[in-house]
Design a protein around this motif. Sequence first.
Motif, PDB file in Angstrom:
ATOM      1  N   VAL A  59       0.845  -1.190   0.000  1.00 48.04           N
ATOM      2  CA  VAL A  59       0.000   0.000   0.000  1.00 48.04           C
ATOM      3  C   VAL A  59       0.879   1.237   0.000  1.00 48.04           C
ATOM      4  O   VAL A  59       2.013   1.215   0.481  1.00 48.04           O
ATOM      5  CB  VAL A  59      -0.970   0.038   1.203  1.00 48.04           C
ATOM      6  CG1 VAL A  59      -1.913  -1.150   1.178  1.00 48.04           C
ATOM      7  CG2 VAL A  59      -0.240   0.124   2.508  1.00 48.04           C
ATOM      8  N   ARG A  60       0.337   2.304  -0.553  1.00 48.94           N
ATOM      9  CA  ARG A  60       1.004   3.609  -0.549  1.00 48.94           C
ATOM     10  C   ARG A  60       0.169   4.517   0.346  1.00 48.94           C
ATOM     11  O   ARG A  60      -1.055   4.580   0.217  1.00 48.94           O
ATOM     12  CB  ARG A  60       1.073   4.158  -1.972  1.00 48.94           C
ATOM     13  CG  ARG A  60       1.719   5.522  -2.051  1.00 48.94           C
ATOM     14  CD  ARG A  60       1.795   6.030  -3.479  1.00 48.94           C
ATOM     15  NE  ARG A  60       0.459   6.108  -4.052  1.00 48.94           N
ATOM     16  CZ  ARG A  60       0.156   5.681  -5.276  1.00 48.94           C
ATOM     17  NH1 ARG A  60       1.060   5.120  -6.041  1.00 48.94           N
ATOM     18  NH2 ARG A  60      -1.072   5.799  -5.731  1.00 48.94           N
ATOM     19  N   VAL A  61       0.838   5.222   1.256  1.00 43.96           N
ATOM     20  CA  VAL A  61       0.162   6.133   2.177  1.00 43.96           C
ATOM     21  C   VAL A  61       0.669   7.543   1.911  1.00 43.96           C
ATOM     22  O   VAL A  61       1.872   7.791   1.994  1.00 43.96           O
ATOM     23  CB  VAL A  61       0.421   5.732   3.650  1.00 43.96           C
ATOM     24  CG1 VAL A  61      -0.274   6.695   4.600  1.00 43.96           C
ATOM     25  CG2 VAL A  61      -0.031   4.298   3.906  1.00 43.96           C
ATOM     26  N   ARG A  62      -0.238   8.449   1.570  1.00 45.81           N
ATOM     27  CA  ARG A  62       0.120   9.840   1.289  1.00 45.81           C
ATOM     28  C   ARG A  62      -0.757  10.762   2.125  1.00 45.81           C
ATOM     29  O   ARG A  62      -1.917  10.438   2.425  1.00 45.81           O
ATOM     30  CB  ARG A  62      -0.065  10.175  -0.194  1.00 45.81           C
ATOM     31  CG  ARG A  62       0.842   9.391  -1.117  1.00 45.81           C
ATOM     32  CD  ARG A  62       2.296   9.811  -0.920  1.00 45.81           C
ATOM     33  NE  ARG A  62       3.191   9.126  -1.827  1.00 45.81           N
ATOM     34  CZ  ARG A  62       3.936   8.082  -1.503  1.00 45.81           C
ATOM     35  NH1 ARG A  62       3.875   7.579  -0.292  1.00 45.81           N
ATOM     36  NH2 ARG A  62       4.738   7.523  -2.382  1.00 45.81           N
ATOM     37  N   THR A  63      -0.212  11.902   2.501  1.00 45.23           N
ATOM     38  CA  THR A  63      -0.935  12.859   3.341  1.00 45.23           C
ATOM     39  C   THR A  63      -0.941  14.236   2.698  1.00 45.23           C
ATOM     40  O   THR A  63      -0.052  14.585   1.925  1.00 45.23           O
ATOM     41  CB  THR A  63      -0.284  12.976   4.733  1.00 45.23           C
ATOM     42  OG1 THR A  63       1.051  13.450   4.568  1.00 45.23           O
ATOM     43  CG2 THR A  63      -0.277  11.643   5.455  1.00 45.23           C
ATOM     44  N   HIS A  64      -1.965  15.027   3.031  1.00 49.53           N
ATOM     45  CA  HIS A  64      -2.016  16.427   2.614  1.00 49.53           C
ATOM     46  C   HIS A  64      -2.998  17.180   3.505  1.00 49.53           C
ATOM     47  O   HIS A  64      -3.899  16.582   4.089  1.00 49.53           O
ATOM     48  CB  HIS A  64      -2.431  16.560   1.142  1.00 49.53           C
ATOM     49  CG  HIS A  64      -3.848  16.144   0.884  1.00 49.53           C
ATOM     50  ND1 HIS A  64      -4.214  14.827   0.692  1.00 49.53           N
ATOM     51  CD2 HIS A  64      -4.986  16.862   0.792  1.00 49.53           C
ATOM     52  CE1 HIS A  64      -5.520  14.766   0.485  1.00 49.53           C
ATOM     53  NE2 HIS A  64      -6.008  15.982   0.544  1.00 49.53           N
TER      54      HIS A  64
END
Length: 140
Positions: free
Chosen positions: A24-29
Amino acid sequence: MSWTSVIPPVLDWSFRILGLTTHVRVRTHLGQFFGKDGEPGTVALFVNVTNVSLAQDAEITHVWIETAKGQVAPDHFQRPLPVRLRPKQTWETWVSLGALMAADPTNADQLARVRLSDGRVVKGKPDRSVPHAGHVAGGP
């Protein structure tokens, strides 16, 4: 570099190509909700999780922000866990900036954590390419 340091990445890459592992790829903003009348609302740190596996489902059991004062979990019930993601499927949740400020985070966009059903914890990274407006992925 010795051959023993090369083999694990090569095996990992091979298993990913064959679809034998879950990734999985986890990205935040940072983002902000707007009310029906267009008035600005809650500012939050959004945590986006994408199953980038070729053939394996991924199950998310926990999401939190790991601060120096402890863990800060999402403070809403619109996105219940666990959630199962098919390959290439994405899902998103958020933690209000108010809840994060109480924990006094530094670099909160790098402190997101996602736990999978197999026990692995994946660290989030900032997403610099998020559109200025849009919808929250994976829900109504």
